[in-house]
Design a protein around this motif. Structure first.
Motif, PDB file in Angstrom:
ATOM      1  N   SER A  71       3.674   4.401   6.570  1.00 47.61           N
ATOM      2  CA  SER A  71       3.677   3.546   5.812  1.00 47.61           C
ATOM      3  C   SER A  71       3.818   5.038   4.834  1.00 47.61           C
ATOM      4  CB  SER A  71       2.218   3.029   4.742  1.00 47.61           C
ATOM      5  OG  SER A  71       1.901   3.068   3.577  1.00 47.61           O
ATOM      6  N   ASP A  74       7.604   6.712   4.761  1.00 47.49           N
ATOM      7  CA  ASP A  74       8.279   5.663   3.836  1.00 47.49           C
ATOM      8  C   ASP A  74       7.880   5.431   2.736  1.00 47.49           C
ATOM      9  OD1 ASP A  74      10.236   3.925   6.574  1.00 47.49           O
ATOM     10  OD2 ASP A  74       8.012   3.019   6.724  1.00 47.49           O
ATOM     11  N   ARG A  75       7.470   6.122   2.098  1.00 45.89           N
ATOM     12  CA  ARG A  75       6.519   6.355   0.833  1.00 45.89           C
ATOM     13  C   ARG A  75       6.430   7.577   0.334  1.00 45.89           C
ATOM     14  NH1 ARG A  75       5.654   1.220   3.155  1.00 45.89           N
ATOM     15  NH2 ARG A  75       4.949  -0.652   2.049  1.00 45.89           N
ATOM     16  N   GLN A 194      13.473   4.097  -1.105  1.00 46.10           N
ATOM     17  CA  GLN A 194      12.909   3.070  -1.458  1.00 46.10           C
ATOM     18  C   GLN A 194      11.556   3.506  -2.408  1.00 46.10           C
ATOM     19  OE1 GLN A 194      13.208  -1.264  -0.346  1.00 46.10           O
ATOM     20  NE2 GLN A 194      11.309  -1.560  -1.986  1.00 46.10           N
ATOM     21  N   GLN A 197       7.318   2.448  -4.120  1.00 48.20           N
ATOM     22  CA  GLN A 197       6.538   1.759  -3.524  1.00 48.20           C
ATOM     23  C   GLN A 197       5.138   2.214  -3.129  1.00 48.20           C
ATOM     24  OE1 GLN A 197       8.460  -0.432   0.302  1.00 48.20           O
ATOM     25  NE2 GLN A 197       9.790   1.920   0.837  1.00 48.20           N
ATOM     26  N   ARG A 198       4.141   1.112  -3.899  1.00 50.30           N
ATOM     27  CA  ARG A 198       3.053   1.410  -3.541  1.00 50.30           C
ATOM     28  C   ARG A 198       2.301   2.188  -1.614  1.00 50.30           C
ATOM     29  NH1 ARG A 198      -1.873  -1.205  -2.641  1.00 50.30           N
ATOM     30  NH2 ARG A 198      -0.911  -2.679  -2.000  1.00 50.30           N
ATOM     31  N   ASP A 200      -0.410   1.951   0.503  1.00 50.22           N
ATOM     32  CA  ASP A 200      -1.703   1.310   1.041  1.00 50.22           C
ATOM     33  C   ASP A 200      -2.586   1.783   1.747  1.00 50.22           C
ATOM     34  OD1 ASP A 200      -3.403  -0.374   1.653  1.00 50.22           O
ATOM     35  OD2 ASP A 200      -2.148  -2.261   3.052  1.00 50.22           O
ATOM     36  N   THR A 206      -2.266  -1.369   6.916  1.00 50.71           N
ATOM     37  CA  THR A 206      -1.084  -1.278   7.159  1.00 50.71           C
ATOM     38  C   THR A 206      -0.345  -1.045   8.914  1.00 50.71           C
ATOM     39  OG1 THR A 206      -2.387   0.884   7.684  1.00 50.71           O
ATOM     40  CG2 THR A 206      -1.300   0.821   5.339  1.00 50.71           C
ATOM     41  N   THR A 213       6.556  -5.271  10.871  1.00 48.35           N
ATOM     42  CA  THR A 213       8.490  -5.118  10.957  1.00 48.35           C
ATOM     43  C   THR A 213       8.572  -4.711  12.447  1.00 48.35           C
ATOM     44  OG1 THR A 213       7.480  -3.449   8.789  1.00 48.35           O
ATOM     45  CG2 THR A 213      10.047  -2.659  10.382  1.00 48.35           C
ATOM     46  N   GLN A 356      13.845   1.423   4.170  1.00 47.51           N
ATOM     47  CA  GLN A 356      12.874   1.911   4.216  1.00 47.51           C
ATOM     48  C   GLN A 356      11.513   1.381   4.454  1.00 47.51           C
ATOM     49  OE1 GLN A 356      14.945  -0.554   2.746  1.00 47.51           O
ATOM     50  NE2 GLN A 356      13.899  -2.555   2.468  1.00 47.51           N
ATOM     51  N   ASN A 357      11.627   0.438   5.983  1.00 46.84           N
ATOM     52  CA  ASN A 357      10.474   1.243   6.727  1.00 46.84           C
ATOM     53  C   ASN A 357      11.009   1.176   8.009  1.00 46.84           C
ATOM     54  OD1 ASN A 357       9.419  -1.317   4.827  1.00 46.84           O
ATOM     55  ND2 ASN A 357      10.217  -2.896   6.104  1.00 46.84           N
ATOM     56  N   SER A 360       7.598   3.268   9.809  1.00 45.17           N
ATOM     57  CA  SER A 360       6.655   2.408   9.839  1.00 45.17           C
ATOM     58  C   SER A 360       6.806   1.354  11.480  1.00 45.17           C
ATOM     59  CB  SER A 360       7.127   0.814   8.532  1.00 45.17           C
ATOM     60  OG  SER A 360       6.074   1.415   7.678  1.00 45.17           O
TER      61      SER A 360
END
Length: 415
Positions: A71, A74-75, A194, A197-198, A200, A206, A213, A356-357, A360
């Motif tokens: 996560s 990705d963020r 992306q 994104q917040r 977590d 997560t 996913t 974007q994933n 993950s």
């Protein structure tokens, strides 16, 4: 392919991940030797228990924190994460140096857990960053080089951990972690696909999201299960090399090391070769055939190992026997096919899902991978303990790939 190593978009990442994997195995192997030859020299059962504890502590973070690591990758900027992780590694290795210097087994085991955390955080970064820095036709080659470097660094770290004096391990590990941090500073930025994104911070949610996913996409699911099977098979083989060499073939420590070297180098060669054979195309068309070769090579071990005999032998005597060369050929062929098998599947992980994933998806693979490895080693140990024998366990383990072949054959058609 090799010219990628000279580029800023790949070379620093390659050096960073190579040195990190080397340090992991250097420290863990040194600890195992200290336990076996010093702390629990008179108690083999305690030594075995502590070695298993160290292995478990290293793997545990992959189960607990892989979702969070994916996560975050990705963020956040993946290059920034790599630099932060390498700074942590310097601190962890400093603690490891202190643990070895004062002879604290408890602190050393804590460092093993922390190094597992380090590898957990870096794992999604090293694969998810490649599609951002490499062209599509370079992705297989780059992934193959990363996979090859992983196995070579594992081999070299384990050999160095067994050969180096205890007092040398700490400073060498600290120096290498510093070099790794310098290399990480040269990795080009890799911002999130992306932004905004917040993040977590809950490891449970997560991990659940990462698994959702992977399991929600058939191509990701098949690739994840196949890669996890491959690493489970590798864990079984590497855990049984010493019993096979010593108890079945009468070989000394050098013979066990030879088997580990053949296995690691074979995978490295296969990982590099598959990129050339596929000519840069992201394709799994060779995976089913490679899996079948692995099964056949593992099956042939059932017949080649007993032919070597169990009389005591060093490396020179081992090579004097024609049957020994057949065993070595089986291991090399199995490992080379393993490299061909795994690299295209990692490319699927990098490209089959939403960009974007991507990290993950890698994290979900790491979770399943860890569970497969632990379960496989425990099952293999139980089977050997029940009297099945090391060689039949290895051969039967390789044959389980037959269960994956139908799904692998259809993987390219799902692209």
């Amino acid at each position: 392919m090799w010219n990628l190593l000279a580029t800023r978009r790949f070379g620093p990442l390659f050096v960073t991940q190579f040195l990190g994997a080397f340090n992991d195995n250097l420290f863990r192997t040194a600890l195992v030797f200290i336990v076996a030859y010093d702390v629990a020299a008179a108690d083999p059962e305690k030594a075995a228990m502590l070695a298993s504890t160290a292995a478990g502590l290293f793997i545990l973070p992959f189960v607990l924190f892989s979702g969070l690591a994916g996560s975050a990758a990705d963020r956040r900027d993946k290059a920034a994460i790599a630099r932060a992780v390498k700074l942590l590694e310097i601190g962890f290795m400093a603690l490891g140096w202190a643990a070895l210097a004062i002879g604290s087994l408890e602190l050393a085991l804590a460092v093993v857990f922390l190094m597992g955390c380090h590898s957990t955080l870096f794992g999604p970064v090293k694969y998810a960053i490649l599609p951002q820095h490499l062209r599509d036709e370079e992705l297989i080659a780059g992934t193959g080089l990363v996979e090859a470097a992983t196995f070579v660094s594992i081999l070299l770290g384990q050999v160095a951990g067994g050969l180096l004096a205890t007092q040398a391990v700490g400073p060498i590990a600290c120096a290498l972690s510093g070099i790794g941090w310098l290399a990480a500073r040269a990795i080009p930025p890799a911002p999130p696909e992306q932004p905004g994104q917040r993040l977590d911070w809950n490891p449970l949610s997560t991990s659940r999201a990462a698994l959702a996913t992977a399991f929600g996409n058939r191509r990701l699911l098949v690739a994840t299960l196949a890669i996890s099977w491959f690493w489970a098979l590798g864990a079984i083989y590497t855990s049984q090399f010493v019993p096979m060499a010593k108890n079945v073939m009468g070989g000394d420590e050098a013979v066990s090391t030879l088997f580990l070297a053949a296995f690691s180098i074979g995978i490295a060669v296969g990982s590099v070769a598959v990129g050339r054979w596929l000519k840069g195309r992201i394709s799994t068309r060779l995976c089913a055939a490679a899996g079948l070769v692995m099964a056949l090579a593992g099956g042939d071990l059932w017949f080649s190992v007993p032919a070597v005999g169990s009389t005591p032998k060093d490396l020179a005597l081992f090579f004097e026997l024609a049957a020994s060369w057949r065993v070595l050929a089986d291991l090399l062929l199995l490992a080379l096919a393993g490299g061909v098998f795994s690299v295209p599947l990692y490319a699927v992980l990098q490209t089959a899902g939403p960009a974007q994933n991507r990290a993950s998806a890698i994290a979900a693979n790491n979770i399943i991978n860890s569970l497969f490895q632990v379960s496989a080693v425990l099952a293999a140990g139980a089977a050997v303990g029940a009297g099945l024998g090391v060689v039949p366990v290895l051969a039967l383990s390789g044959l389980t790939v037959l269960l994956l072949l139908p799904a692998l054959q259809g993987l390219d058609r799902q692209a």
